[in-house]
Scaffold this motif. Structure first.
Motif, PDB file in Angstrom:
ATOM      1  N   PRO A 188       0.818  -1.220   0.000  1.00  0.00           N
ATOM      2  CA  PRO A 188       0.000   0.000   0.000  1.00  0.00           C
ATOM      3  C   PRO A 188       0.848   1.265   0.000  1.00  0.00           C
ATOM      4  N   GLY A 189       0.555   2.132  -0.948  1.00  0.00           N
ATOM      5  CA  GLY A 189       1.302   3.374  -1.119  1.00  0.00           C
ATOM      6  C   GLY A 189       2.248   3.335  -2.294  1.00  0.00           C
ATOM      7  N   SER A 190       2.603   2.144  -2.762  1.00  0.00           N
ATOM      8  CA  SER A 190       3.474   2.000  -3.923  1.00  0.00           C
ATOM      9  C   SER A 190       2.646   1.998  -5.198  1.00  0.00           C
ATOM     10  N   ALA A 191       3.296   2.206  -6.330  1.00  0.00           N
ATOM     11  CA  ALA A 191       2.595   2.221  -7.605  1.00  0.00           C
ATOM     12  C   ALA A 191       1.981   0.849  -7.878  1.00  0.00           C
ATOM     13  N   THR A 199       2.950   7.205   6.646  1.00  0.00           N
ATOM     14  CA  THR A 199       1.547   6.786   6.608  1.00  0.00           C
ATOM     15  C   THR A 199       0.989   7.158   5.252  1.00  0.00           C
ATOM     16  N   ALA A 200       0.538   6.166   4.516  1.00  0.00           N
ATOM     17  CA  ALA A 200      -0.102   6.384   3.222  1.00  0.00           C
ATOM     18  C   ALA A 200      -1.582   6.659   3.458  1.00  0.00           C
ATOM     19  N   VAL A 201      -2.055   7.799   2.989  1.00  0.00           N
ATOM     20  CA  VAL A 201      -3.453   8.196   3.188  1.00  0.00           C
ATOM     21  C   VAL A 201      -4.177   8.083   1.848  1.00  0.00           C
ATOM     22  N   ALA A 207      -0.838   4.829  -7.187  1.00  0.00           N
ATOM     23  CA  ALA A 207      -0.912   4.034  -5.963  1.00  0.00           C
ATOM     24  C   ALA A 207      -2.382   3.909  -5.574  1.00  0.00           C
ATOM     25  N   GLU A 208      -2.924   2.717  -5.723  1.00  0.00           N
ATOM     26  CA  GLU A 208      -4.324   2.481  -5.416  1.00  0.00           C
ATOM     27  C   GLU A 208      -4.445   1.373  -4.374  1.00  0.00           C
ATOM     28  N   LEU A 209      -5.604   1.329  -3.741  1.00  0.00           N
ATOM     29  CA  LEU A 209      -5.854   0.365  -2.680  1.00  0.00           C
ATOM     30  C   LEU A 209      -7.239  -0.224  -2.848  1.00  0.00           C
TER      31      LEU A 209
END
Length: 223
Positions: free
Chosen positions: A121-124, A164-166, A192-194
């Motif tokens: 999470p937070g990476s491309a 912290t990835a928001v 970067a998607e979740l």
């Protein structure tokens, strides 16, 4: 996320990028549990889905806010969804010999998981997290309230690099297992998607949950 009465159901067909190939088994199969607590978890309303004109192509979302530069890879440690009171540790999820995802332990309903062979999470790319909606014992799981998440809410992921990835929620949708859009959910992205996934779509005693709730979110800030 203990195996449910329908965990023999076939996975949705999809051949995504190598990193996500085995995630085709996660939808519907390993997330089914008992719904014995006297009520069903909240389900997303039609207003939280992607609107028809703005519906993105497979593997892409329509960001609710300006996307920011993706981060380098780093192990995620904790996930927070303030709108529904989630503040949970993350454990790395792996695959069993059949290629199915091993869910978080059934005796730890407050634990969420992330697919360790995929994007962090937070990476491309498209990072995948998942957790129990409830347990056979009737105890609500970590993502019991996921269907109540709304567009514009945030999902925060603490990482081992002390960042912290928001993420900002773009949409929340519920899909029947037989029509689960695997490419749309798991497809890769340059941003970067979740995705946050649990069971939903109504419950039947014989077959368990009928589908999955999926939260789509895009990285919009880093702390």
């Amino acid at each position: 996320m203990a195996p449910g009465p329908d965990d023999s159901a076939p996975p949705p067909p999809f051949v995504p990028s190598v990193k996500l190939l085995t995630w085709t088994l996660v939808a519907g199969a390993v997330l089914v549990t008992g719904a014995l607590h006297g009520g069903e978890p909240p389900q997303p309303s039609a207003g939280q889905a992607f609107s028809a004109p703005a519906r993105p192509p497979a593997g892409r979302t329509a960001a609710a806010g300006p996307a920011v530069r993706p981060l380098p890879s780093s192990t995620p440690l904790r996930i927070r969804i303030p709108a529904i009171g989630v503040d949970a540790p993350l454990t790395e999820l792996s695959l069993d010999a059949s290629g199915a995802l091993r869910p978080p332990p059934a005796d730890e309903p407050g634990l969420a998981g992330w697919y360790g062979e995929g994007t962090t999470p937070g990476s491309a790319g498209t990072a995948i997290t998942a957790g129990h909606v409830d347990l056979r014992s009737g105890r609500p799981g970590v993502f019991y309230g996921l269907g109540a998440v709304a567009k514009g809410n945030t999902v925060e992921v603490d990482r081992a690099d002390r960042r912290t990835a928001v993420f900002t929620v773009d949409a929340v949708e519920v899909y029947a297992k037989e029509s689960f859009p695997s490419e749309k959910v798991y497809g890769d992205s340059e941003r970067a998607e979740l995705r946050v996934i649990t069971c939903g779509g109504g419950y039947a005693e014989r077959t368990g949950y009928q589908g999955n709730v999926v939260v789509y979110a895009t990285l919009t800030a880093v702390r």
